[in-house]
Design a protein around this motif. Structure first.
Motif, PDB file in Angstrom:
ATOM      1  N   CYS A   1       5.492  -5.174  -1.531  1.00 50.42           N
ATOM      2  CA  CYS A   1       6.354  -5.404  -0.363  1.00 50.42           C
ATOM      3  C   CYS A   1       5.843  -6.573   0.467  1.00 50.42           C
ATOM      4  O   CYS A   1       6.634  -7.395   0.948  1.00 50.42           O
ATOM      5  CB  CYS A   1       6.429  -4.148   0.504  1.00 50.42           C
ATOM      6  SG  CYS A   1       7.372  -2.806  -0.234  1.00 50.42           S
TER       7      CYS A   1
ATOM      8  N   SER B   1       8.651   2.086  -6.595  1.00 50.75           N
ATOM      9  CA  SER B   1       7.962   3.347  -6.914  1.00 50.75           C
ATOM     10  C   SER B   1       8.572   4.010  -8.141  1.00 50.75           C
ATOM     11  O   SER B   1       7.861   4.524  -9.005  1.00 50.75           O
ATOM     12  CB  SER B   1       8.048   4.305  -5.727  1.00 50.75           C
ATOM     13  OG  SER B   1       7.522   3.705  -4.580  1.00 50.75           O
TER      14      SER B   1
ATOM     15  N   GLY C   1      11.161  -0.456  -1.711  1.00 59.41           N
ATOM     16  CA  GLY C   1      10.007   0.435  -1.883  1.00 59.41           C
ATOM     17  C   GLY C   1      10.322   1.620  -2.774  1.00 59.41           C
ATOM     18  O   GLY C   1       9.503   2.047  -3.590  1.00 59.41           O
TER      19      GLY C   1
ATOM     20  N   VAL D   1       2.609  -0.472  -3.858  1.00 61.04           N
ATOM     21  CA  VAL D   1       3.892  -0.675  -3.185  1.00 61.04           C
ATOM     22  C   VAL D   1       3.686  -1.557  -1.959  1.00 61.04           C
ATOM     23  O   VAL D   1       4.459  -2.486  -1.704  1.00 61.04           O
ATOM     24  CB  VAL D   1       4.546   0.665  -2.810  1.00 61.04           C
ATOM     25  CG1 VAL D   1       5.834   0.452  -2.041  1.00 61.04           C
ATOM     26  CG2 VAL D   1       4.801   1.497  -4.068  1.00 61.04           C
TER      27      VAL D   1
ATOM     28  N   LYS E   1       0.142   4.053  -3.106  1.00 65.70           N
ATOM     29  CA  LYS E   1       0.963   3.346  -2.120  1.00 65.70           C
ATOM     30  C   LYS E   1       0.439   1.935  -1.889  1.00 65.70           C
ATOM     31  O   LYS E   1       1.172   1.085  -1.412  1.00 65.70           O
ATOM     32  CB  LYS E   1       1.084   4.146  -0.831  1.00 65.70           C
ATOM     33  CG  LYS E   1      -0.175   4.475  -0.136  1.00 65.70           C
ATOM     34  CD  LYS E   1       0.110   5.350   1.084  1.00 65.70           C
ATOM     35  CE  LYS E   1      -1.107   6.084   1.528  1.00 65.70           C
ATOM     36  NZ  LYS E   1      -1.420   7.273   0.794  1.00 65.70           N
TER      37      LYS E   1
ATOM     38  N   TYR F   1       8.826   4.263  -0.450  1.00 64.96           N
ATOM     39  CA  TYR F   1       7.839   4.919  -1.305  1.00 64.96           C
ATOM     40  C   TYR F   1       7.739   6.406  -0.963  1.00 64.96           C
ATOM     41  O   TYR F   1       7.758   7.259  -1.850  1.00 64.96           O
ATOM     42  CB  TYR F   1       6.475   4.235  -1.141  1.00 64.96           C
ATOM     43  CG  TYR F   1       5.321   5.037  -1.705  1.00 64.96           C
ATOM     44  CD1 TYR F   1       5.028   4.989  -3.059  1.00 64.96           C
ATOM     45  CD2 TYR F   1       4.525   5.833  -0.887  1.00 64.96           C
ATOM     46  CE1 TYR F   1       3.971   5.718  -3.589  1.00 64.96           C
ATOM     47  CE2 TYR F   1       3.468   6.560  -1.399  1.00 64.96           C
ATOM     48  CZ  TYR F   1       3.196   6.502  -2.747  1.00 64.96           C
ATOM     49  OH  TYR F   1       2.146   7.226  -3.263  1.00 64.96           O
TER      50      TYR F   1
END
Length: 132
Positions: free
Chosen positions: A68, A53, A49, A64, A61, A102
């Motif tokens: 993920c 980023s 993460g 991300v 987010k 993140y």
């Protein structure tokens, strides 16, 4: 390496889990197994993460989260295909870890910007002093 963990770890003692939170709730909080399985899955994805980023320079987010989720699902499906254990809880924990990465990146980014502003103010004060 991650490849070794995903492909070669002996898991003959367990079966696949398709029920959300079943494995997470099975462990006593703060026990060794809790840290190894629950916390370990989150920690494993924190760097992912963070670096997603960093390299994408994203403020969203959701990007991300999606990356993920896709990566974790790919790992779990690969494990299922090669005869290993699929665990839906691992996907959930990996995504949490990625989002923690993140947030760590965003905190470091904010601290870096504050320090940059402070340094720029010091330089401007010195330049002003030299000009006067």
């Amino acid at each position: 390496s991650l490849f070794y963990v995903v492909t070669f770890q002996d898991v003959s003692w367990s079966t696949s889990n398709f029920i959300p939170f079943k494995e997470i709730l099975r462990y006593e909080i703060f026990s060794g197994l809790f840290f190894r399985n629950v916390v370990g899955n989150m920690i494993m994805f924190i760097p992912y993460g963070f670096f997603v980023s960093y390299f994408l320079k994203t403020n969203k987010k959701s990007i991300v989260f999606l990356l993920c989720l896709i990566t974790s699902c790919t790992i779990e499906v690969t494990q299922l295909i090669i005869g290993r254990v699929f665990d839906v809880d691992d996907i959930f924990l990996n995504v949490i870890g990625g989002l923690l990465g993140y947030f760590i990146y965003k905190i470091i980014e904010k601290i870096s910007k504050i320090e940059l502003i402070r340094n720029n103010r010091r330089v401007l004060r010195r330049m002003k002093g030299l000009l006067l």
